[in-house]
Design an enzyme around this catalytic site. Structure first.
Site, short mmCIF file in Angstrom:
data_model
loop_
_atom_site.label_atom_id
_atom_site.label_comp_id
_atom_site.label_asym_id
_atom_site.label_seq_id
_atom_site.Cartn_x
_atom_site.Cartn_y
_atom_site.Cartn_z
N ARG A 1 0.86 -1.18 0.00
CA ARG A 1 0.00 0.00 0.00
C ARG A 1 0.90 1.24 0.00
NH1 ARG A 1 -2.85 -3.54 -1.04
NH2 ARG A 1 -4.82 -4.21 -0.09
N ASP B 1 -7.04 -10.78 -1.23
CA ASP B 1 -7.26 -11.43 0.06
C ASP B 1 -8.10 -12.69 -0.11
OD1 ASP B 1 -5.98 -9.15 1.18
OD2 ASP B 1 -7.90 -8.11 1.24
#
Length: 331
Positions: A176, A264
């Site tokens: 990120r 995920d």
């Protein structure tokens, strides 16, 4: 792979921050939307919820504020079948918040998580008794970006020798950029990713972090130590590097509503396949099936096909899977 794990019967433990999330409708701009949908978002709890959907016992360890958003997070993650009893409520720090901004085919995310409850986590989280009987500890590269104590938590977990723990360690790079000071992420994430037993990384993020010309085999050369390295090549394929050799499985052809959360979901599917000792091909397929569920919704967590449909997809001959099984994803 699974034969080397000392406890495949134990629950999976996921550690990391989950925030409240606000998002307009997919076709609306954040500036003009009259309404924002409230959901929850966190890489590790996304994995936990999908694991629970797939029938895997799973606990999520974290911290939330003693506030309405924290209670919302606990309620939603717990309602998915995840054990949240180890999550600490912090009376002094708030629950983190993110706001999604749809921009064409991509979604920009704005974070409001400074001084959040989860950012105060440290290595003491690893003292939780659930780890004593866990099958897998799942971590991501989001956590070490949150604070020095969170980085210490992840680094400490990854320094525990395999002989001293019953669980395998899974690590998703999950880069990120907005969370990292300039010039710091590449070295830290490569070091952490190379210490895990199972590592997931997107080819796009590997190129952003380490070299724009990387190919999957080059990523393996950079990360030689994980027993299993899975390189995700966007909507094209996933490539697994392990003692069994190299295995490539194409992705399902799926209409994309929003990509956030798909990585995920993919990790949860692969981990489920490994825990069930179903072989690398089926584990990667289950990863793709689970990822497709996330791609079809604006929230990070979407509904899976029924078990019969999943099994049908897993059993397809290779030629039929590659030829477009995704067109029959929803039956």
């Amino acid at each position: 792979m699974t034969s080397e794990w000392r406890s495949t019967e134990g629950a999976v433990v996921c550690i990391g921050e989950t925030m409240a999330a606000l998002a307009p409708a997919p076709s609306s701009s954040l500036e003009c939307a009259d309404d924002l949908r409230v959901s929850v978002a966190g890489a590790e709890s996304n994995v936990a919820m999908y694991l629970a959907d797939l029938g895997i016992p799973v606990s999520w360890l974290s911290a939330v504020g003693d506030d309405p958003l924290g209670r919302r997070v606990l309620a939603e993650v717990g309602a998915a079948g995840v054990d949240v009893s180890g999550v600490r409520c912090d009376p002094e720090r708030p629950t983190g918040l993110l706001v999604k901004e749809p921009t064409g085919s991509r979604t920009r995310v704005h974070y409001y998580r400074g001084n959040s409850a989860a950012s105060a986590m440290g290595p003491d989280v690893l003292d939780d008794g659930r780890l004593g009987s866990a099958s897998i500890l799942h971590l991501t590269g989001v956590t070490p970006a949150l604070s020095p104590s969170c980085r210490s938590l992840v680094a400490t977990a990854l320094t525990v020798p395999p002989a001293d723990r019953p669980y395998a360690i899974s690590f998703d790079v999950n880069h990120r950029p907005a969370l990292w000071p300039p010039g710091t992420a590449a070295t830290v994430l490569r070091d952490l990713a190379d210490r895990a037993d199972i590592t997931f990384v997107g080819l796009d993020e590997a190129r952003e972090l380490w070299d724009a010309d990387l190919q999957p085999a080059d990523v393996r050369a950079l990360l030689p130590h994980p027993r299993l390295l899975v390189v995700k090549d966007g909507g094209h394929s996933a490539i697994a590097f392990s003692d069994e050799g190299v295995r490539t499985v194409p992705a399902l052809d799926t209409d994309v509503v929003e990509p956030v959360g798909a990585g995920d979901a993919f990790a949860a599917g692969v981990l489920t396949g490994l825990l069930r000792a179903e072989g690398m091909e089926r584990a990667l397929r289950l990863g793709h099936i689970t990822a497709a569920s996330a791609l079809k919704v604006t929230a990070d967590h979407g509904p899976l096909p029924d078990s019969a449909r999943i099994e049908w997809l897993l059993e397809l001959p290779t030629s039929e899977w590659a030829a477009g099984a995704g067109t029959s994803f929803c039956g």
